[in-house]
Design an enzyme around this catalytic site. Sequence first.
Site, PDB file in Angstrom:
ATOM      1  N   ASP A 219       0.816  -1.219   0.000  1.00 49.62           N
ATOM      2  CA  ASP A 219       0.000   0.000   0.000  1.00 49.62           C
ATOM      3  C   ASP A 219       0.851   1.272   0.000  1.00 49.62           C
ATOM      4  OD1 ASP A 219      -1.950  -1.906   0.329  1.00 49.62           O
ATOM      5  OD2 ASP A 219      -3.105  -0.728   1.750  1.00 49.62           O
TER       6      ASP A 219
ATOM      7  N   GLU B  10     -11.432   0.007  -2.338  1.00 50.08           N
ATOM      8  CA  GLU B  10     -10.296   0.368  -1.498  1.00 50.08           C
ATOM      9  C   GLU B  10      -9.444   1.478  -2.099  1.00 50.08           C
ATOM     10  OE1 GLU B  10      -9.423  -2.565   1.351  1.00 50.08           O
ATOM     11  OE2 GLU B  10      -8.822  -3.885  -0.282  1.00 50.08           O
TER      12      GLU B  10
HETATM   13  C1  FRU Z   1      -5.630  -2.462   0.917  1.00 51.99           C
HETATM   14  C2  FRU Z   1      -6.012  -2.379   2.383  1.00 51.99           C
HETATM   15  C3  FRU Z   1      -6.321  -0.952   2.733  1.00 51.99           C
HETATM   16  C4  FRU Z   1      -5.962  -0.901   4.186  1.00 51.99           C
HETATM   17  C5  FRU Z   1      -4.767  -1.825   4.241  1.00 51.99           C
HETATM   18  C6  FRU Z   1      -4.552  -2.541   5.536  1.00 51.99           C
HETATM   19  O1  FRU Z   1      -4.512  -3.254   0.669  1.00 51.99           O
HETATM   20  O2  FRU Z   1      -7.103  -3.216   2.659  1.00 51.99           O
HETATM   21  O3  FRU Z   1      -7.655  -0.628   2.477  1.00 51.99           O
HETATM   22  O4  FRU Z   1      -5.708   0.413   4.567  1.00 51.99           O
HETATM   23  O5  FRU Z   1      -4.946  -2.771   3.231  1.00 51.99           O
HETATM   24  O6  FRU Z   1      -3.361  -3.289   5.487  1.00 51.99           O
END
Ligand code: FRU
Length: 433
Positions: free
Chosen positions: A47, A270
């Site tokens: 992320d 997301e």
């Molecule tokens: C996407 C996610 C985000 C969240 C993170 C948690 O990869 O689900 O929405 O902030 O991973 O690790």
Amino acid sequence: MTEQTPGSATPAWTRDQAATITRRDDATAPIIYPPASTTDSENHIWDTWLLRERDGSIATPGGYRVIFCLSASAELLPGKRHDVATIRYYYSKDGEQWNRGGVAVEPDEAFGSRQWAGSAMLDDDGTCYLYYTAAGESGEDELTYTQRLACASGGTVETSGQGLSLQGPWEHEILAEPDGEWYETEDQSRGMIYTFRDPWFFEDPADGETYLLFEANTPVPEGSDACGGDAAQQEFNGSIGIAHSPTGDPTDWNLQGPLLDAVGVNQELERPHIVVDDGQYYLFTASHVHTFAPGLSGYDALYGFVADDLRGEYEPLNGSGLVLTNPANAPFQAYSWMVYQHRDELLVTSFFNYYDFDRPSLDDVALLPENEQMRRFGGTLAPTVRLGFGDGETWLRGVLDHGHLPTEDEELPPVEFAERYGTREEESGYSYR
Ligand code: FRU
């Protein structure tokens, strides 16, 4: 605080649109192989987001570009990383070699028992705003899944010595929590995974107004006639939420009604974010194969929508919404895509997730012995994908190295498969697989 939402009904990603999702060649990234070295040998990272200026352009303090990533020790079993996620930063002069900066959001000072994804803005006066998701409550013994939008502000970016560092002190505050009307609270949630997270700072170039986008869910009360009253479909109620700053103060937000929702279609939209080009608003979000509602099938993929203005009637790109996915024989090789514009194309970064793994569900990773779970997890920046875009369509153009994040002034190599930049038709006929 809430504000009247301009416009009336929320634009929807419909079941009919999502039913047309297919793995087109020009929406399928090539197979990813492990890089010679990872972005951070001591940590898994996933992320990623860039440090940006208020207007969305990539910030380059002292000539460096800066990325933020969720991270966890490289020794941790990858499946456990979300439980301990910490935001770290990395900086680079050339956008290819990344130097380890350190922890950006100190867990001891931050809200949440762990910090999930967000965005980062370097304001004109040099103040840095680090937006993050406060997941759970700090100090909790048992993990909870409360999610709130939070910010650390007041710090600066120092580039005077060797390299770059973020300097506090930081002031942490909660910016927004779900209101229960536009955005589902955890208590209201009937679905598989509750969401209220991933704050994304956005200045609308049309009028200079300041917004925060985020991932959320639309409340669907039991007995509602949404999805023809189908209770199983109603549980899948993802939305892309938005808050507005009445003053432009990057810490002062009023919730508004969602930009888009996917009731009866998908549970998780997301890390939503926007690219504006030529008056068109391209809204991108990542989602999973397992979060599609019953009767629909999609992929772990980047999805996108386009409208004529921020509050417009978003239509799915390419008809279905599918923009970029993984090959069928490596369906979980990348996730959490983030798009930014580079001249007349789009660049897409993501993290290298599980490879050498072609089972239909990511849950099956847990069936592998632990050493195989470790071996098959990338936990580093994936190759950057180049996309052409226009007329409501996107198409694959080429790939850069793992973690290569060019800025606007950087010339990219010619696309491998087109004499000239043109439409999807002119560039078609090319398949990586
Ligand atoms: C996407 C996610 C985000 C969240 C993170 C948690 O990869 O689900 O929405 O902030 O991973 O690790």
